[in-house]
Write a protein that holds these residues in place. Structure first.
Motif, PDB file in Angstrom:
ATOM      1  N   TRP A  36       1.049  -1.252  -0.013  1.00 19.43           N
ATOM      2  CA  TRP A  36      -0.246   0.017  -0.049  1.00 19.43           C
ATOM      3  C   TRP A  36       0.804   1.264   0.146  1.00 19.43           C
ATOM      4  CZ3 TRP A  36      -2.354  -3.105   4.299  1.00 19.43           C
ATOM      5  CH2 TRP A  36      -3.594  -4.031   3.804  1.00 19.43           C
ATOM      6  N   ASP A  40     -10.296   2.182   4.664  1.00 19.53           N
ATOM      7  CA  ASP A  40     -10.968   1.901   3.372  1.00 19.53           C
ATOM      8  C   ASP A  40     -10.322   0.933   2.404  1.00 19.53           C
ATOM      9  OD1 ASP A  40      -9.027   3.424   2.706  1.00 19.53           O
ATOM     10  OD2 ASP A  40     -10.208   4.849   1.642  1.00 19.53           O
ATOM     11  N   ARG A  41      -9.370   0.068   2.875  1.00 19.38           N
ATOM     12  CA  ARG A  41      -8.672  -0.796   2.279  1.00 19.38           C
ATOM     13  C   ARG A  41      -9.291  -2.129   2.008  1.00 19.38           C
ATOM     14  NH1 ARG A  41      -3.042   0.618   5.068  1.00 19.38           N
ATOM     15  NH2 ARG A  41      -2.106   2.042   3.753  1.00 19.38           N
ATOM     16  N   SER A  42      -8.916  -2.917   1.126  1.00 23.98           N
ATOM     17  CA  SER A  42      -9.869  -4.247   0.968  1.00 23.98           C
ATOM     18  C   SER A  42      -9.694  -5.147   2.061  1.00 23.98           C
ATOM     19  CB  SER A  42      -9.315  -4.828  -0.308  1.00 23.98           C
ATOM     20  OG  SER A  42      -9.299  -6.075  -0.441  1.00 23.98           O
ATOM     21  N   GLU A 102      -9.847  -8.342   2.113  1.00 29.21           N
ATOM     22  CA  GLU A 102      -9.405  -9.534   1.606  1.00 29.21           C
ATOM     23  C   GLU A 102      -7.834  -9.268   1.579  1.00 29.21           C
ATOM     24  OE1 GLU A 102     -10.912 -10.811  -2.201  1.00 29.21           O
ATOM     25  OE2 GLU A 102     -12.455 -12.020  -1.349  1.00 29.21           O
ATOM     26  N   ASP A 103      -7.377  -8.215   1.288  1.00 29.07           N
ATOM     27  CA  ASP A 103      -5.954  -7.853   1.102  1.00 29.07           C
ATOM     28  C   ASP A 103      -5.160  -7.820   2.520  1.00 29.07           C
ATOM     29  OD1 ASP A 103      -5.836  -7.979  -1.873  1.00 29.07           O
ATOM     30  OD2 ASP A 103      -6.037  -5.813  -1.924  1.00 29.07           O
ATOM     31  N   THR A 104      -6.144  -7.138   3.379  1.00 32.77           N
ATOM     32  CA  THR A 104      -5.864  -6.799   4.659  1.00 32.77           C
ATOM     33  C   THR A 104      -5.642  -8.257   5.492  1.00 32.77           C
ATOM     34  OG1 THR A 104      -6.954  -4.927   4.622  1.00 32.77           O
ATOM     35  CG2 THR A 104      -6.464  -5.730   6.753  1.00 32.77           C
ATOM     36  N   HIS A 130     -16.769  -7.155   8.374  1.00 31.80           N
ATOM     37  CA  HIS A 130     -15.739  -8.081   8.270  1.00 31.80           C
ATOM     38  C   HIS A 130     -14.925  -8.289   9.491  1.00 31.80           C
ATOM     39  CE1 HIS A 130     -16.291  -6.939   4.009  1.00 31.80           C
ATOM     40  NE2 HIS A 130     -15.887  -8.144   3.498  1.00 31.80           N
ATOM     41  N   GLU A 142     -16.179   1.711   6.601  1.00 35.63           N
ATOM     42  CA  GLU A 142     -14.754   2.319   6.537  1.00 35.63           C
ATOM     43  C   GLU A 142     -13.984   2.692   7.786  1.00 35.63           C
ATOM     44  OE1 GLU A 142     -15.298   5.515   3.717  1.00 35.63           O
ATOM     45  OE2 GLU A 142     -14.994   4.090   1.909  1.00 35.63           O
TER      46      GLU A 142
END
Length: 490
Positions: A187, A234-236, A238-240, A262, A428
């Motif tokens: 990121w 506000d990041r994904s 899944e990626d997190t 999530h 978010e």
């Protein structure tokens, strides 16, 4: 009532998370992830596929979404209690597990900490900072299990939504056809989230002193003091989670994309496992940070193993867990099988003990969880008085934090973690709870530092900074990250 379950298996070179990505179709596809391969408690990662029923409990009401009826919205269900309702669902779909697999069908989900206040009639006074259900379970037609030691993938089918062979073949094909082709997400450093707690360092230390005064006056022996770091985020998800499982792997991890929020967990702690009527709990008490080099690492390892304060904390919680299990286990079967075992993780060492027993014939896995919930390691002793003091001194409600994530099997098996080292994402915003056990010997400043040691791996996974005294404490850091802070001001 179902009498048996169909299974198939094959070998795969994919990781548990890659298999999950091949299987999942969005919300309500849950992964229970044994991401720490070198742990003796990591063996199977478990994921649900093709949900047929979702159940949640919020604001004192049970809601269901029945996929068999094509329902897309939640409907209210009249029941006497969420625990009795879950018991009825497990009995209705009871199966015989003729395999060596820990899970062949059932529900994956969580019990949030706030549910315990209802169980123990604890008056609520702490501020609620995020609204999610107190309990949420999803029941599946299929399960996919990844044996991380043998690389075997097992698929089970109940035949509720679709023919068993057809559903297993469809899932197998999706796994075979999946191509990872992903690198670990990176990121932009100029857009780091900035976390802060409702407690400043001095305020947390004052709360610890108040807890010590309760101990001095004889109210409790030990209690767990926590606080929640929050930030714009506000990041994904899944990626997190992919970064989290890489940076802070743990035997009781989980990724839960649920309706509107999530949960991303890298928990090292087992709350309860029930398998073939054998019950196991593994409380953690005692933490020290990892060293900066091998020599310092070994020095800290020895220091924790010889810490009388930490061993005293763990011994009190072991005694509490023995009493809790004795309520639902056969008399004389509850034993301490491990005491003061040291386990290592990405940023900390922990002391852990194991308590085991045999569940009574007339007690279900849900009954066992209800009797022992929430875990003693994250409340204190005596449990109810400790929970009352926690509610008084902690500024915000814990929500899901320090509850439990796991599975309820239609075969009577269950396995749940303690929700620590966990990120909750909603609207978010990100929420990270951290805390530690407080005894009379506790040093308030060291207790505060310990919470930061526990949060460090999560901040790293989220590529985030933190401020100790909210945005007011460091205006330069606040401005450098776009003016976004947990207080919500811009």
């Amino acid at each position: 009532m179902l009498s048996n379950v169909k299974t198939t298996y094959f070998e795969s070179s994919l990781s548990s998370y890659e298999i999950y990505r091949a299987v999942e179709k969005g919300d309500d596809y849950i992964l229970l992830d044994s991401s720490k391969k070198d742990s003796k408690y990591s063996r199977f990662s478990i994921m649900g596929a093709n949900p047929f029923l979702s159940v949640k409990y919020e604001n004192g009401i049970v809601f269901e979404k029945d996929y068999r009826l094509g329902e897309k919205e939640w409907r209210e269900v009249e029941v006497d209690s969420i625990f009795n309702h879950l018991n009825r669902l497990l009995k209705k779909h009871k199966v015989k597990n003729g395999t060596d697999l820990p899970f062949v069908g059932g529900g994956l989900g969580y019990f949030g900490y706030e549910l315990s206040k209802e169980l123990e009639n604890i008056p609520e006074s702490a501020e609620s900072i995020v609204d999610v259900p107190d309990c949420y379970f999803v029941f599946y037609d299929n399960a996919v299990l990844h044996d991380i030691r043998s690389n075997m993938v097992h698929i089970t089918a109940l035949g509720i939504l679709q023919d068993e062979n057809e559903s297993m073949l469809e899932l197998e094909n999706r796994i075979w056809e999946y191509s990872p082709g992903r690198s670990l997400p990176v990121w932009n450093e100029t857009e780091k989230p900035v976390f802060s707690s409702p407690f400043s360092r001095s305020e947390y230390m004052e709360a610890v002193e108040s807890m010590r005064k309760y101990i001095e006056d004889g109210h409790i022996y030990i209690a767990n003091m926590t606080h929640t770091f929050t930030s714009f985020y506000d990041r994904s998800p899944e990626d997190t989670y992919e970064r989290l499982r890489h940076i802070n792997s743990a035997p009781f991890s989980a990724y839960m994309p649920l309706d509107g929020f999530h949960i991303l967990s890298s928990s090292p702690e087992r709350f309860l496992e029930i398998r073939n009527k054998k019950v196991q709990t593994r409380p953690i008490k005692g933490t020290i940070p990892r060293g900066r080099n091998p020599e310092e690492d070994e020095e800290n390892r020895i220091k924790l193993k010889n810490s009388e304060k930490d061993k005293s904390e763990l011994l009190m919680i072991v005694d509490l867990e023995r009493n809790d299990l004795s309520r639902v286990c056969v008399p004389g079967t509850v034993k301490v099988t491990e005491l003061f075992e040291l386990e290592e993780y990405a940023t900390v060492f922990h002391l852990v003990s194991t308590v085991e027993g045999m569940l009574k014939d007339d007690c279900s896995s849900v009954d066992c969880i209800e009797a022992a919930f929430p875990g003693g390691s994250i409340t204190g002793a005596p449990k109810i008085r400790a929970m009352e003091i926690i509610e008084e001194l902690e500024k915000t409600s814990r929500n899901i934090y320090t509850g439990s994530i796991g599975y309820l099997g239609f075969d009577g098996n269950a396995d749940f973690n303690i929700i620590i080292r966990t990120v909750l994402l909603k609207d978010e915003r990100a929420y990270i709870g951290v805390g530690g056990g407080i005894t009379w010997e506790s040093d308030p400043e060291m207790e505060y530092v310990e919470t930061l040691d526990k949060a460090r791996a999560l901040f790293k996974a989220l590529d985030a900074d933190y401020v100790e005294d909210r945005c007011k404490s460091d205006q330069s850091l606040y401005k450098a990250h776009g003016g976004r802070c947990s207080c919500g001001n811009q």
